[in-house]
Write a protein that holds these residues in place. Structure first.
Motif, PDB file in Angstrom:
ATOM      1  N   TYR A 172       0.710  -1.123  -0.130  1.00 11.20           N
ATOM      2  CA  TYR A 172       0.071  -0.079  -0.139  1.00 11.20           C
ATOM      3  C   TYR A 172       0.903   1.113   0.017  1.00 11.20           C
ATOM      4  CZ  TYR A 172      -3.555  -3.328   1.472  1.00 11.20           C
ATOM      5  OH  TYR A 172      -4.412  -4.476   1.449  1.00 11.20           O
ATOM      6  N   ASP A 173       1.776   1.350  -1.104  1.00  8.33           N
ATOM      7  CA  ASP A 173       2.951   2.491  -0.984  1.00  8.33           C
ATOM      8  C   ASP A 173       3.048   2.781  -2.439  1.00  8.33           C
ATOM      9  OD1 ASP A 173       4.274   0.169  -1.735  1.00  8.33           O
ATOM     10  OD2 ASP A 173       5.848   0.774  -0.153  1.00  8.33           O
ATOM     11  N   VAL A 174       3.326   4.050  -2.719  1.00  9.89           N
ATOM     12  CA  VAL A 174       3.542   4.611  -4.009  1.00  9.89           C
ATOM     13  C   VAL A 174       4.716   5.716  -3.829  1.00  9.89           C
ATOM     14  CG1 VAL A 174       1.479   3.847  -5.255  1.00  9.89           C
ATOM     15  CG2 VAL A 174       1.695   6.039  -4.271  1.00  9.89           C
ATOM     16  N   PHE A 210       6.101  -6.770  -9.705  1.00 19.68           N
ATOM     17  CA  PHE A 210       4.800  -7.532  -9.805  1.00 19.68           C
ATOM     18  C   PHE A 210       3.600  -7.267  -9.116  1.00 19.68           C
ATOM     19  CE2 PHE A 210       7.158  -9.302  -6.299  1.00 19.68           C
ATOM     20  CZ  PHE A 210       6.294  -9.701  -5.281  1.00 19.68           C
ATOM     21  N   THR A 211       3.482  -6.201  -8.451  1.00 26.02           N
ATOM     22  CA  THR A 211       2.263  -5.775  -7.740  1.00 26.02           C
ATOM     23  C   THR A 211       1.751  -4.398  -8.298  1.00 26.02           C
ATOM     24  OG1 THR A 211       3.393  -6.736  -5.648  1.00 26.02           O
ATOM     25  CG2 THR A 211       1.343  -5.356  -5.680  1.00 26.02           C
ATOM     26  N   ASP A 212       0.383  -4.561  -8.696  1.00 28.48           N
ATOM     27  CA  ASP A 212      -0.357  -3.416  -9.172  1.00 28.48           C
ATOM     28  C   ASP A 212      -0.758  -2.794  -7.818  1.00 28.48           C
ATOM     29  OD1 ASP A 212       0.147  -4.322 -11.658  1.00 28.48           O
ATOM     30  OD2 ASP A 212      -1.764  -5.172 -11.847  1.00 28.48           O
ATOM     31  N   LYS A 213      -1.032  -1.386  -7.917  1.00 24.50           N
ATOM     32  CA  LYS A 213      -1.616  -0.417  -6.854  1.00 24.50           C
ATOM     33  C   LYS A 213      -2.912   0.169  -7.417  1.00 24.50           C
ATOM     34  CE  LYS A 213       2.165  -1.558  -4.387  1.00 24.50           C
ATOM     35  NZ  LYS A 213       3.214  -0.564  -4.397  1.00 24.50           N
ATOM     36  N   THR A 214      -3.832   0.329  -6.420  1.00 20.10           N
ATOM     37  CA  THR A 214      -4.876   1.156  -6.708  1.00 20.10           C
ATOM     38  C   THR A 214      -4.975   2.450  -5.836  1.00 20.10           C
ATOM     39  OG1 THR A 214      -6.260  -0.886  -7.167  1.00 20.10           O
ATOM     40  CG2 THR A 214      -7.466   1.192  -6.599  1.00 20.10           C
ATOM     41  N   HIS A 253     -10.360  -0.236   1.374  1.00 18.87           N
ATOM     42  CA  HIS A 253      -9.057  -0.658   1.929  1.00 18.87           C
ATOM     43  C   HIS A 253      -9.469  -1.833   2.759  1.00 18.87           C
ATOM     44  CE1 HIS A 253      -5.600  -0.885   4.714  1.00 18.87           C
ATOM     45  NE2 HIS A 253      -4.935  -0.039   3.665  1.00 18.87           N
ATOM     46  N   ASP A 254     -10.296  -1.829   3.374  1.00 14.01           N
ATOM     47  CA  ASP A 254     -10.617  -3.032   4.579  1.00 14.01           C
ATOM     48  C   ASP A 254     -11.083  -4.163   3.707  1.00 14.01           C
ATOM     49  OD1 ASP A 254      -9.683  -1.391   6.467  1.00 14.01           O
ATOM     50  OD2 ASP A 254     -11.967  -1.259   7.332  1.00 14.01           O
ATOM     51  N   ARG A 255     -11.836  -3.769   2.704  1.00 14.00           N
ATOM     52  CA  ARG A 255     -12.502  -5.170   1.754  1.00 14.00           C
ATOM     53  C   ARG A 255     -11.275  -5.714   0.947  1.00 14.00           C
ATOM     54  NH1 ARG A 255     -15.667  -2.386  -1.157  1.00 14.00           N
ATOM     55  NH2 ARG A 255     -14.122  -2.078  -2.895  1.00 14.00           N
ATOM     56  N   THR A 256     -10.206  -4.864   0.424  1.00 16.17           N
ATOM     57  CA  THR A 256      -9.061  -5.366  -0.120  1.00 16.17           C
ATOM     58  C   THR A 256      -8.234  -6.428   0.691  1.00 16.17           C
ATOM     59  OG1 THR A 256      -8.987  -3.689  -1.658  1.00 16.17           O
ATOM     60  CG2 THR A 256      -7.060  -4.830  -1.560  1.00 16.17           C
ATOM     61  N   LYS A 257      -7.821  -5.833   1.811  1.00 15.77           N
ATOM     62  CA  LYS A 257      -7.463  -6.830   2.971  1.00 15.77           C
ATOM     63  C   LYS A 257      -8.223  -8.008   3.347  1.00 15.77           C
ATOM     64  CE  LYS A 257      -4.110  -3.664   5.466  1.00 15.77           C
ATOM     65  NZ  LYS A 257      -3.895  -3.020   6.842  1.00 15.77           N
ATOM     66  N   ALA A 258      -9.531  -7.973   3.252  1.00 15.15           N
ATOM     67  CA  ALA A 258     -10.119  -9.063   3.670  1.00 15.15           C
ATOM     68  C   ALA A 258     -10.129 -10.142   2.548  1.00 15.15           C
ATOM     69  CB  ALA A 258     -11.791  -8.844   3.999  1.00 15.15           C
ATOM     70  N   ASP A 259     -10.086  -9.586   1.339  1.00 14.34           N
ATOM     71  CA  ASP A 259      -9.888 -10.684   0.162  1.00 14.34           C
ATOM     72  C   ASP A 259      -8.725 -11.181   0.127  1.00 14.34           C
ATOM     73  OD1 ASP A 259     -12.591  -9.819  -0.617  1.00 14.34           O
ATOM     74  OD2 ASP A 259     -11.868  -8.260  -2.091  1.00 14.34           O
ATOM     75  N   HIS A 260      -7.645 -10.511   0.495  1.00 15.21           N
ATOM     76  CA  HIS A 260      -6.170 -11.192   0.818  1.00 15.21           C
ATOM     77  C   HIS A 260      -6.117 -12.184   1.478  1.00 15.21           C
ATOM     78  CE1 HIS A 260      -4.401  -7.482  -1.562  1.00 15.21           C
ATOM     79  NE2 HIS A 260      -4.963  -8.218  -2.421  1.00 15.21           N
ATOM     80  N   LEU A 261      -6.890 -11.760   2.866  1.00 14.79           N
ATOM     81  CA  LEU A 261      -6.870 -12.650   3.879  1.00 14.79           C
ATOM     82  C   LEU A 261      -7.595 -14.118   3.645  1.00 14.79           C
ATOM     83  CD1 LEU A 261      -6.131 -13.453   6.770  1.00 14.79           C
ATOM     84  CD2 LEU A 261      -8.236 -12.030   7.636  1.00 14.79           C
ATOM     85  N   LEU A 262      -8.764 -13.840   2.806  1.00 17.18           N
ATOM     86  CA  LEU A 262      -9.415 -14.835   2.545  1.00 17.18           C
ATOM     87  C   LEU A 262      -8.803 -15.845   1.481  1.00 17.18           C
ATOM     88  CD1 LEU A 262     -12.117 -16.514   2.132  1.00 17.18           C
ATOM     89  CD2 LEU A 262     -12.742 -14.949   0.467  1.00 17.18           C
ATOM     90  N   GLU A 263      -8.156 -15.223   0.538  1.00 15.06           N
ATOM     91  CA  GLU A 263      -7.390 -16.010  -0.349  1.00 15.06           C
ATOM     92  C   GLU A 263      -6.141 -16.840   0.249  1.00 15.06           C
ATOM     93  OE1 GLU A 263      -4.445 -15.229  -4.433  1.00 15.06           O
ATOM     94  OE2 GLU A 263      -5.483 -13.454  -3.351  1.00 15.06           O
ATOM     95  N   ARG A 264      -5.638 -16.094   1.187  1.00 13.88           N
ATOM     96  CA  ARG A 264      -4.430 -16.840   1.976  1.00 13.88           C
ATOM     97  C   ARG A 264      -5.074 -18.099   2.919  1.00 13.88           C
ATOM     98  NH1 ARG A 264      -0.619 -11.902   4.376  1.00 13.88           N
ATOM     99  NH2 ARG A 264      -0.139 -11.155   2.128  1.00 13.88           N
TER     100      ARG A 264
END
Length: 207
Positions: free
Chosen positions: A55-57, A101-105, A158-169
């Motif tokens: 989460y940085d640019v 290798f990581t895109d950012k929004t 932001h929280d939804r993205t983190k939740a999606d990443h956590l669900l994937e892991r």
């Protein structure tokens, strides 16, 4: 009440211009935005990375002569205000070139100009009427509501993205555990069968 709302709407005059957007910033890439501004115009920039990597640019702002007004690296969010010293095209850039290798929004809010008084008599010594005071109060509350809605939208994204990443892991971890249990179970069954096979062979040899 309807008359009051209509009166407040008619008195609601601004010269503030703004751009609010959310964009994708691919890895090893840079995106810039351009805005032509007059001299002595104040502009404000707010940005926040709402998805991707850490989460940085990198971000920087330049004036028409390419003088750097703002330059920060690997920021998750930040704000910047500046009053233009000359007329010309100002540039706001965001860079993700350090990521391979990581895109950012990224969310960006760019505002420029000054807000005129809601009621022209506010600049003088004349006292406001009750209706004018009510309009000013409603206007200030609506600005707070708008800012709060923007903050909650960013927080929710932001929280939804983190939740999606956590669900994937968690999903990958569960699949790995399931596969590991199957392998261990099959291995234990084969090991037990080998014990019984050796015992039968030894009994047959003794007889």
């Amino acid at each position: 009440m309807v008359y009051l709302g209509l009166s407040c709407f008619l008195l609601h005059v601004f010269v503030v211009f703004g751009t609010e957007l959310t964009f994708e910033l691919p890895d090893n890439d840079k995106q810039c935005f351009y805005e032509e501004l007059e001299k002595d115009v104040k502009f404000d920039i707010d940005f926040q990375v709402i998805a991707g990597g850490n989460y940085d640019v990198d971000s920087f702002v330049t004036d028409p002569l390419n003088n750097v007004l703002y330059n920060e690296q690997k920021k998750q969010y930040d704000s910047f205000s500046h009053t233009t010293a000359m007329k010309g095209v100002y540039k706001v850039c965001f860079s993700n070139e350090f990521s391979t290798f990581t895109d950012k929004t990224v969310y960006l809010d760019f505002r420029h100009g000054d807000e005129e008084p809601l009621i022209q008599t506010m600049t003088g010594p004349v006292a406001l009427t009750q209706m004018e005071s009510s309009c000013v109060s409603i206007h200030e509350i609506l600005k707070v509501v708008a800012d709060s809605q923007t903050w909650y939208r960013l927080r929710e994204a932001h929280d939804r993205t983190k939740a999606d990443h956590l669900l994937e892991r968690v999903t990958y971890w569960s699949i790995g555990e399931t596969v590991l249990l199957f392998v261990i179970g099959i291995g234990q069954v084969m090991m037990l069968r080998s014990f019984f096979s050796e015992k039968k062979g030894s009994v047959a040899a003794t007889t």
